[in-house]
Design a protein around this motif. Structure first.
Motif, PDB file in Angstrom:
ATOM      1  N   VAL A 350      16.543 125.425   5.753  1.00  0.00           N
ATOM      2  CA  VAL A 350      16.949 124.705   6.951  1.00  0.00           C
ATOM      3  C   VAL A 350      16.322 125.385   8.153  1.00  0.00           C
ATOM      4  CG1 VAL A 350      18.851 123.906   8.394  1.00  0.00           C
ATOM      5  CG2 VAL A 350      19.124 123.993   5.908  1.00  0.00           C
ATOM      6  N   GLY A 351      15.454 124.654   8.843  1.00  0.00           N
ATOM      7  CA  GLY A 351      14.842 125.130  10.071  1.00  0.00           C
ATOM      8  C   GLY A 351      14.967 124.061  11.137  1.00  0.00           C
ATOM      9  N   TYR A 352      14.385 124.341  12.291  1.00  0.00           N
ATOM     10  CA  TYR A 352      14.481 123.359  13.370  1.00  0.00           C
ATOM     11  C   TYR A 352      13.464 123.672  14.449  1.00  0.00           C
ATOM     12  CZ  TYR A 352      17.108 127.052  15.796  1.00  0.00           C
ATOM     13  OH  TYR A 352      17.482 128.231  16.388  1.00  0.00           O
ATOM     14  N   MET A 353      13.258 122.698  15.311  1.00  0.00           N
ATOM     15  CA  MET A 353      12.429 122.910  16.497  1.00  0.00           C
ATOM     16  C   MET A 353      13.108 122.262  17.689  1.00  0.00           C
ATOM     17  SD  MET A 353       9.351 120.152  15.965  1.00  0.00           S
ATOM     18  CE  MET A 353       9.273 120.265  14.181  1.00  0.00           C
ATOM     19  N   ALA A 354      12.865 122.823  18.863  1.00  0.00           N
ATOM     20  CA  ALA A 354      13.308 122.231  20.127  1.00  0.00           C
ATOM     21  C   ALA A 354      12.059 121.975  20.948  1.00  0.00           C
ATOM     22  CB  ALA A 354      14.260 123.172  20.859  1.00  0.00           C
ATOM     23  N   ALA A 355      11.889 120.746  21.420  1.00  0.00           N
ATOM     24  CA  ALA A 355      10.614 120.329  22.000  1.00  0.00           C
ATOM     25  C   ALA A 355      10.791 119.677  23.365  1.00  0.00           C
ATOM     26  CB  ALA A 355       9.924 119.342  21.053  1.00  0.00           C
ATOM     27  N   PRO A 356       9.711 119.628  24.146  1.00  0.00           N
ATOM     28  CA  PRO A 356       9.751 118.880  25.402  1.00  0.00           C
ATOM     29  C   PRO A 356      10.103 117.423  25.140  1.00  0.00           C
ATOM     30  CG  PRO A 356       7.766 120.234  25.264  1.00  0.00           C
ATOM     31  CD  PRO A 356       8.400 120.269  23.920  1.00  0.00           C
ATOM     32  N   PRO A 357      10.840 116.785  26.032  1.00  0.00           N
ATOM     33  CA  PRO A 357      11.254 115.396  25.806  1.00  0.00           C
ATOM     34  C   PRO A 357      10.092 114.451  25.494  1.00  0.00           C
ATOM     35  CG  PRO A 357      12.451 116.312  27.666  1.00  0.00           C
ATOM     36  CD  PRO A 357      11.414 117.328  27.287  1.00  0.00           C
ATOM     37  N   ASN A 358       8.924 114.669  26.127  1.00  0.00           N
ATOM     38  CA  ASN A 358       7.807 113.750  25.913  1.00  0.00           C
ATOM     39  C   ASN A 358       7.122 113.915  24.560  1.00  0.00           C
ATOM     40  OD1 ASN A 358       6.768 116.285  26.793  1.00  0.00           O
ATOM     41  ND2 ASN A 358       4.833 115.323  27.323  1.00  0.00           N
ATOM     42  N   LEU A 359       7.485 114.956  23.797  1.00  0.00           N
ATOM     43  CA  LEU A 359       6.888 115.170  22.473  1.00  0.00           C
ATOM     44  C   LEU A 359       7.837 114.855  21.325  1.00  0.00           C
ATOM     45  CD1 LEU A 359       4.888 118.531  22.845  1.00  0.00           C
ATOM     46  CD2 LEU A 359       3.995 116.196  22.838  1.00  0.00           C
ATOM     47  N   VAL A 360       9.105 114.669  21.619  1.00  0.00           N
ATOM     48  CA  VAL A 360      10.096 114.548  20.549  1.00  0.00           C
ATOM     49  C   VAL A 360       9.774 113.405  19.596  1.00  0.00           C
ATOM     50  CG1 VAL A 360      12.510 114.012  20.042  1.00  0.00           C
ATOM     51  CG2 VAL A 360      11.953 115.658  21.834  1.00  0.00           C
ATOM     52  N   GLU A 361       9.471 112.229  20.124  1.00  0.00           N
ATOM     53  CA  GLU A 361       9.233 111.076  19.251  1.00  0.00           C
ATOM     54  C   GLU A 361       7.980 111.257  18.404  1.00  0.00           C
ATOM     55  OE1 GLU A 361      11.241 108.556  18.577  1.00  0.00           O
ATOM     56  OE2 GLU A 361      12.687 109.602  19.851  1.00  0.00           O
ATOM     57  N   ARG A 362       6.947 111.859  18.968  1.00  0.00           N
ATOM     58  CA  ARG A 362       5.732 112.098  18.188  1.00  0.00           C
ATOM     59  C   ARG A 362       5.996 113.084  17.052  1.00  0.00           C
ATOM     60  NH1 ARG A 362       1.083 114.060  21.970  1.00  0.00           N
ATOM     61  NH2 ARG A 362       0.004 114.096  19.937  1.00  0.00           N
TER      62      ARG A 362
END
Length: 489
Positions: A350-362
């Motif tokens: 189980v891992g995860y990432m937190a991303a800028p809003p403009n990259l989340v969907e990509r």
């Protein structure tokens, strides 16, 4: 020792063959010279010649004129062997009697420059973790010992969601694309304690931190793009980017952070798309980024238009107040990657990432193309562990135990004449041995120890006298005395 069933030649060939098939000897790795192998194994040169001849016949190794014997990149066909056999037998005999003569890196049997080989094979070390070299603690391991990780709360967390009603509710349909909502809320709160502001909608769960790094690469990069990586750095990341066709730009890692002058020169000359960094408790050195270096990295990212992915795999071993790029940047040009394999349950993935809003969907699109969703049962159980404070208390106990182990390991290393190239902190130590650790690692395999030689941590496998050790698995004087003896031979 000779057995009734096999000759010494057969035993020696079988030992090397097994290591090659298990990938403990990676493609491109050089075998000891005939004379060296004979001395190390306590056999005659003719025995080694015969063993290497058998490895040639099996297509596992190749002989390069005046350079020695190397593990093949692929299995050799009988036809290829028949052609090579007549050309190489004389070399085998010659190597047993005469000194080695080098023609320089990259030279082929005809003296021409051969095609560049893969810079390293990171899977050799990973496979060694699964094959059980011996029952001894393994200094090259990248995880904590199993007994350190044993808990009661993990089983309790899983049982909470294993009733027939609960299982049917989330097992008979695909889960949420971005991951379990409860876990993403818990992770958002966890990141706030690190001063990283990320709402649940900015978080995507993955099958471990490495999967998160892979999603970022596949989303932001195309084959042929330039990527900056820290050197020394983790071999898996080098190999993964190389397999994707990226052009790797190694940036020297110093105690305060990456070499900023080198980064700027790369940015000006190659327009890299990404910089991959371990800011906190860097693997293998243990270095932590300073605020001044972090500020300058973010300036360069904005000026030269590249993203930064911050791999915070070792966050549970570090202070919450350590400098993190994502905290300073507010997830504008940075992407945060984390996981729980090092501190909790390696096999839960189980891992995860937190991303800028403009990259989340990509990024989410890339996840869906590779795995659709991630296992809801383990994510729900992990969310409960986070919310109840179980992981926080577990991490505190692990840190205390690791502090004691580190002190003992450092004392043993120094008592046996070894020094550290970086201040010993975190899980790993960066040890100076004074000898080539690629060759040393093969000697230590004979003694039942899996090492992580320094060359693994260089993007082009530069020979090194350094090695990475795991403080938790280097508590026995026998390991250090064995290492001392082989370094002195």
């Amino acid at each position: 020792m000779k057995s009734s069933a096999q000759s010494l030649t057969e035993q020696l060939a079988a030992r090397f063959a097994q290591r090659i098939r298990d990938r403990l000897l990676a493609p491109g790795a050089r075998l000891p010279s005939v004379r060296q192998c004979a001395q190390q194994q306590g056999v005659s040169p003719s025995t080694v010649v015969g063993a290497y001849d058998q490895l040639l016949a099996q297509g596992l190794v190749e002989a390069r004129r005046n350079r020695g014997f190397f593990v093949r990149d692929s299995v050799q066909t009988p036809g290829e062997y028949a052609l090579m056999q007549s050309q190489t037998r004389a070399r085998l005999d010659g190597q047993a009697d005469g000194p080695e003569q080098g023609t320089g890196p990259g030279a082929s049997a005809q003296g021409a420059v051969s095609p560049p080989r893969a810079p390293l094979n990171a899977t050799a070390l990973i496979r060694g973790m699964f094959h059980g070299i011996s029952d001894k603690p393994q200094p090259g391991m990248g995880v904590l010992p199993q007994e350190w990780l044993q808990t009661t709360f993990l089983a309790s967390a899983v049982r909470r969601f294993c009733s027939a009603k609960e299982l049917n509710a989330f097992s008979l349909q695909y889960g949420e694309p971005a991951g379990d909502a409860g876990l993403r809320r818990a992770l958002s709160q966890r990141l706030k304690s690190l001063a990283v502001q990320a709402g649940p909608e900015q978080i995507i769960t993955t099958l471990g931190a490495t999967h998160a790094l892979d999603i970022v690469s596949r989303t932001l990069l195309r084959a042929g793009d330039y990527v900056m990586v820290e050197e020394p750095g983790w071999a898996v990341e080098f190999a993964r980017l190389d397999a994707l066709g990226m052009r790797i730009l190694p940036v020297p890692r110093r105690s305060d952070g990456p070499d900023l002058e080198v980064m700027e020169r790369y940015a000006q000359a190659h327009a890299p798309k990404l910089f991959v960094s371990v800011s906190v408790l860097h693997n293998p050195t243990g270095f932590c980024l300073t605020p001044a270096s972090a500020h300058r990295i973010l300036q360069l990212a904005n000026q030269y238009n590249f993203h930064v992915v911050e791999d915070d795999t070792y966050s549970h071993f570090a202070s919450d107040h350590a400098t993190r790029l994502c905290a300073l940047d507010g997830l504008q040009r940075t992407i945060y990657v984390g996981g729980f394999a090092k501190i909790l349950a390696p096999n839960w993935r189980v891992g995860y990432m937190a991303a800028p809003p403009n990259l989340v969907e990509r990024l989410l699109d890339t996840k869906l193309l590779s795995t659709l969703t991630t296992p809801a049962l383990l994510e729900k159980a992990l969310a409960w562990c986070v919310e109840q404070g179980q992981i926080r208390r577990h991490a505190e106990r692990i840190r205390q135990r690791l502090n004691g182990a580190r002190s003992r390991s450092v004392a043993l290393a120094q008592a046996h004449g070894f020094t550290f190239a970086a201040e010993p902190v975190g899980l790993f130590g960066w040890v100076e041995t004074g000898v080539d650790t690629d060759a040393l690692s093969q000697r230590m395999l004979d003694e039942g120890y899996l090492l992580a030689p320094g060359a693994l941590f260089h993007a082009r496998r530069t020979p090194s006298s350094l090695m990475r050790i795991n403080f938790a698995t280097t508590q026995e004087p026998l390991f250090w005395s064995t290492l001392q003896r082989l370094c002195a031979e």
